[in-house]
Design a protein around this motif. Sequence first.
Motif, PDB file in Angstrom:
ATOM      1  N   GLN A  15     -17.647   1.127  -1.458  1.00 19.60           N
ATOM      2  CA  GLN A  15     -15.735   0.458  -0.536  1.00 19.60           C
ATOM      3  C   GLN A  15     -16.014  -0.756  -0.273  1.00 19.60           C
ATOM      4  OE1 GLN A  15     -17.005   2.793   2.905  1.00 19.60           O
ATOM      5  NE2 GLN A  15     -16.771   1.299   3.841  1.00 19.60           N
ATOM      6  N   LEU A 305      -9.324  -1.701  -5.082  1.00 22.64           N
ATOM      7  CA  LEU A 305      -9.195  -0.860  -4.496  1.00 22.64           C
ATOM      8  C   LEU A 305      -9.613   0.626  -5.314  1.00 22.64           C
ATOM      9  CD1 LEU A 305      -7.295  -1.147  -1.332  1.00 22.64           C
ATOM     10  CD2 LEU A 305      -9.947  -2.185  -1.560  1.00 22.64           C
ATOM     11  N   PRO A 313      -9.343   5.291  -1.499  1.00 20.61           N
ATOM     12  CA  PRO A 313     -10.156   4.219  -1.179  1.00 20.61           C
ATOM     13  C   PRO A 313     -10.587   4.708   0.439  1.00 20.61           C
ATOM     14  CG  PRO A 313      -7.724   3.292  -1.493  1.00 20.61           C
ATOM     15  CD  PRO A 313      -8.158   4.964  -2.283  1.00 20.61           C
ATOM     16  N   LEU A 315     -11.373   2.129   3.594  1.00 20.50           N
ATOM     17  CA  LEU A 315     -11.053   1.130   4.130  1.00 20.50           C
ATOM     18  C   LEU A 315     -12.413   0.604   5.314  1.00 20.50           C
ATOM     19  CD1 LEU A 315      -7.577  -0.649   3.447  1.00 20.50           C
ATOM     20  CD2 LEU A 315      -9.328  -0.528   1.857  1.00 20.50           C
TER      21      LEU A 315
END
Length: 710
Positions: A15, A305, A313, A315
Amino acid sequence: MKTLLIFPPQWIPYQPYLSLPSLTAYLKEHGVDTVQYDFNLEAYKAFFSEEYLRSLKLGLNAEFKRLDSSRSLSPVDQQYYNDLFIANTSLERVAGGISQAKKVFHDKNRYYDPDTLAQARETLNQAMAIISTAHFPTRVDLSSFEMGAYLRSYRDIKDSTADNEQNPYIKLCRGKLLLFVSECCPDIIGISVAGDSQLLPALTLARQLKSANPQVHIVIGGYIVSLLADVIARHEELFKLFFDSAVVNEGEQPLLELANCLRDGRSLSEVPNLIYFDGQIQVNKTKPSLKINSLPTPCFDGLNLKDYLSPEPVLPLLGSRGCYWGKCAFCSHNEAYGWHYQKREAAKIAEDMRSLSVRHKVDKFAFADEGLAPSLADALSDELIKGGIQVSCSVNVRLESRFTPELCLKMRKAGFRVLFLGLESGCNRVLEHMEKGTTREIAVQVCRNIYRADIWNHLYVFLGFPTESEAEAGETIDFLADNRDIIRSFNIDYFSLGKGSAVARLPEKYGVSGIIESKTAEEFKLSRSYKTVSGLSSQEACEMSIRSWTELINKHPSRDIFKRLMVGDLLLYVSRYPLIEDLLKAAQIPPKAETHQDYPVSASGVPRLDKHLTVAVLNFDLLQIKQNISCKLTLPATPVKTPVVYEPVKSRLVNVTLTELAILRLCDGQRDLGQITAQLAAEYNAPEDVIEKDCRRFLLRMREMQIISF
């Protein structure tokens, strides 16, 4: 002024990291043309390619042949010889499977098969091991980077960042990053150094960038730069060879002021928190941090992403900066925030999550707070529930009594699915000594509250805090064992004396009798060897942590998760299942099916070697070399012809005789046992019944080891 922000290797590829999106959002809000580039991710894309891995083959083969023809092998050469053999025998299989392995991480079905995911990650690990061997003695993996010649002095940095053989990032920078910079045409390049594993790669990139773009202002910053500010301020050559300036603590305001001063031709003395060179090294005064509520939502624009190794994804986000407790004697994380704590309004955090969810079509957030305060957790949960914001989150929290059953249930309803808890010790005397501000009794209650709320709790502990006895360390192990029914997962480490911590500043207070300095300057090292007045040594704590880990996980209800998943997988896995118990059932390793290995080898049986096996004759006894490495022996290895069979999937090596080697080479899936016996009897001029008996016995053993099949 155009600004390019770079996140360097070596960091995890799952990530994005939050520093670049936070800085990008602030600079763009103030009119600065800003581009962010995750070069860490680009490095993985290069490394995890069939073309790159195959490009290493000739060099690896040549090095192995050179060592295999040596008259003797030193201990260092023995390690290299072992690594080269493994790299050579696994390269084709790993290169051929690397594309499929990456696809597993992006597949919303296969990622959630724990066995498939574990196998895919092992392929990535093996690829990194091959890359490490190609740059021996450098060691690079999915989260760390170490060069053998790098002993943390400035001289080591200067040499290592110019070492084409051991440093894989020089070629990568020249082939990819310099081209990107040329196309981007920035006026400022900022490099964020979040972890120790990034320092040398970051300086490698900075050196290449400064040499190729002398007109561009290069600035470095991040947690590691803040920790090393005093060291950086002692080396003029850093500013001549690697970068033009360094930012200490939070970077938003300094970067904006730097851009404005460079644009207007004003003196850099006006830039807060900046170290720079102007005839001599200048260290500017620090300014108070910006109000956290004034900061914009992080901007992830420009980051692809979908390229991160994740099926969807995840975040990162911050609800607060710094630690509201800030007293733990072993910790230095607050150094990056100037030992100042701020929390963002819950409504603003919820709006951050809403806007990012809509913009990027995501619903997974990994909070990077040092510890989310109970009051903020409560308020944020209210905002998420009230606003109908459907998300799944992970976050660090402290083990304190304010995490009541009611709060934990509310957090679960709001979407908090994984909580990371830093207990550190299960001994109350040690907890008090390290100023942790909690007790084992409180820890039990909070773990139970989180468990009953159906939130996954992951506990961090370490052994060997100064003066901790073996019996006290045992209390920590007992704590994990006794509470395995309310602790979902855990990690055991050992104490490291870190730069910037209270223990480093006041060693005598915490029972450290001396900090050991190496003969070689180690000023860029973030941890130090030490002596204590009593208790476990660092080595003893390390050995006890490894031993205890193995003993504990085999008896733990989550053992099937431990054995196949990483901590970074937890949020995604837990979010997939309505109840955690459903996850544990889905991840359960089925009992092994009976293989019926006891039936005899028939004369009509057709043996076939596993396609991944390597059958070879080495000039050194590799099994003995492995034993030397394991026991840390310093004896040289001398040549001895040794036929071997190597099975790379399970990393198994078997010494065989020349006769047995001849048998294996005939196991091509075409000949049956009778044909193999007849051919060997003719070659060795021996009775067929004797040859057949030996063949049966040997092939039965090889079948039991799953080296051949019929």
